[in-house]
Design a protein around this motif. Structure first.
Motif, PDB file in Angstrom:
ATOM      1  N   UNK A   6       0.852  -1.173  -0.265  1.00 20.75           N
ATOM      2  CA  UNK A   6       0.114   0.003  -0.018  1.00 20.75           C
ATOM      3  C   UNK A   6       0.805   1.304   0.060  1.00 20.75           C
ATOM      4  N   UNK A   7       1.993   1.306  -0.550  1.00 16.91           N
ATOM      5  CA  UNK A   7       2.868   2.209  -0.459  1.00 16.91           C
ATOM      6  C   UNK A   7       2.732   3.154  -1.856  1.00 16.91           C
ATOM      7  N   UNK A   8       2.107   2.461  -2.908  1.00 22.06           N
ATOM      8  CA  UNK A   8       2.087   3.188  -4.204  1.00 22.06           C
ATOM      9  C   UNK A   8       0.910   3.008  -4.716  1.00 22.06           C
ATOM     10  N   UNK A  20      -9.146   5.127  -8.777  1.00 26.87           N
ATOM     11  CA  UNK A  20      -7.858   4.686  -7.675  1.00 26.87           C
ATOM     12  C   UNK A  20      -7.393   3.580  -8.078  1.00 26.87           C
ATOM     13  N   UNK A  21      -6.186   3.278  -8.732  1.00 33.33           N
ATOM     14  CA  UNK A  21      -5.612   2.238  -9.081  1.00 33.33           C
ATOM     15  C   UNK A  21      -4.642   1.583  -8.352  1.00 33.33           C
ATOM     16  N   UNK A  22      -4.601   0.379  -7.526  1.00 31.89           N
ATOM     17  CA  UNK A  22      -3.500  -0.122  -6.826  1.00 31.89           C
ATOM     18  C   UNK A  22      -2.839  -1.254  -7.857  1.00 31.89           C
ATOM     19  N   UNK A  86      -0.682   6.359   1.679  1.00 34.09           N
ATOM     20  CA  UNK A  86       0.082   5.823   0.763  1.00 34.09           C
ATOM     21  C   UNK A  86       1.391   6.922   0.728  1.00 34.09           C
ATOM     22  N   UNK A  87       2.621   6.309   0.246  1.00 36.80           N
ATOM     23  CA  UNK A  87       3.721   7.213   0.191  1.00 36.80           C
ATOM     24  C   UNK A  87       4.045   7.839  -1.135  1.00 36.80           C
ATOM     25  N   UNK A  88       3.686   7.171  -2.160  1.00 36.56           N
ATOM     26  CA  UNK A  88       3.900   7.351  -3.504  1.00 36.56           C
ATOM     27  C   UNK A  88       2.768   7.559  -4.143  1.00 36.56           C
ATOM     28  N   UNK A  89       2.343   8.622  -4.772  1.00 33.70           N
ATOM     29  CA  UNK A  89       1.184   8.824  -5.477  1.00 33.70           C
ATOM     30  C   UNK A  89       1.498   9.254  -6.953  1.00 33.70           C
TER      31      UNK A  89
END
Length: 141
Positions: A6-8, A20-22, A86-89
């Motif tokens: 879940x960081x990106x 929103x796309x993981x 999240x850390x990176x978006x």
């Protein structure tokens, strides 16, 4: 505690909706719609007037612009609430909505230490979105 999964996250957006796309083997897409459509016509209102109440209207361009800005700010606030973990978006999409949203995030204290990237992209199918997000995710590693 955060995990690597879940960081990106990637956000494809225009002024009416955001996807929103993981990333992952099977990327998931969640769609969030703007609360109101910009420039929506109110029944009984003239084509170029903005309603100010029950019995008043104006053709003032400033009021129209502020109404649209406020609606987009509400949309950005709702959207950013789910992105804090999240850390990176990666924010991308057609038009200027993705740049406006990136600027909104950069002004928020919660996103001060986060890596926020923006790029332009056309309208895409779900499969194209998933492939693009997985490719972007691999580039950021």
């Amino acid at each position: 505690m955060k995990t690597e999964e879940n960081k990106f996250i990637a956000v494809w957006m225009d002024h009416e909706k955001a996807h929103l796309i993981e990333p992952g083997k099977e990327p998931t897409i969640q769609t969030i719609y703007a609360p109101t459509k910009a420039n929506a016509h109110v029944a009984g209102e003239t084509s170029d007037g903005t309603s100010l109440g029950h019995f008043r209207s104006t053709n003032n361009e400033f009021n129209k612009h502020r109404k649209d800005e406020n609606q987009f700010q509400i949309f950005c606030k709702q959207l950013s609430a789910g992105l804090i973990c999240y850390d990176k978006l990666m924010v991308f999409g057609p038009g200027t909505a993705h740049k406006e949203f990136r600027n909104y995030l950069q002004q928020e204290k919660q996103f001060k230490d986060k890596d926020i990237l923006a790029s332009t992209a056309d309208y895409m199918t779900e499969n194209e979105l998933k492939a693009k997000v997985n490719a972007m995710f691999l580039q950021t590693l």
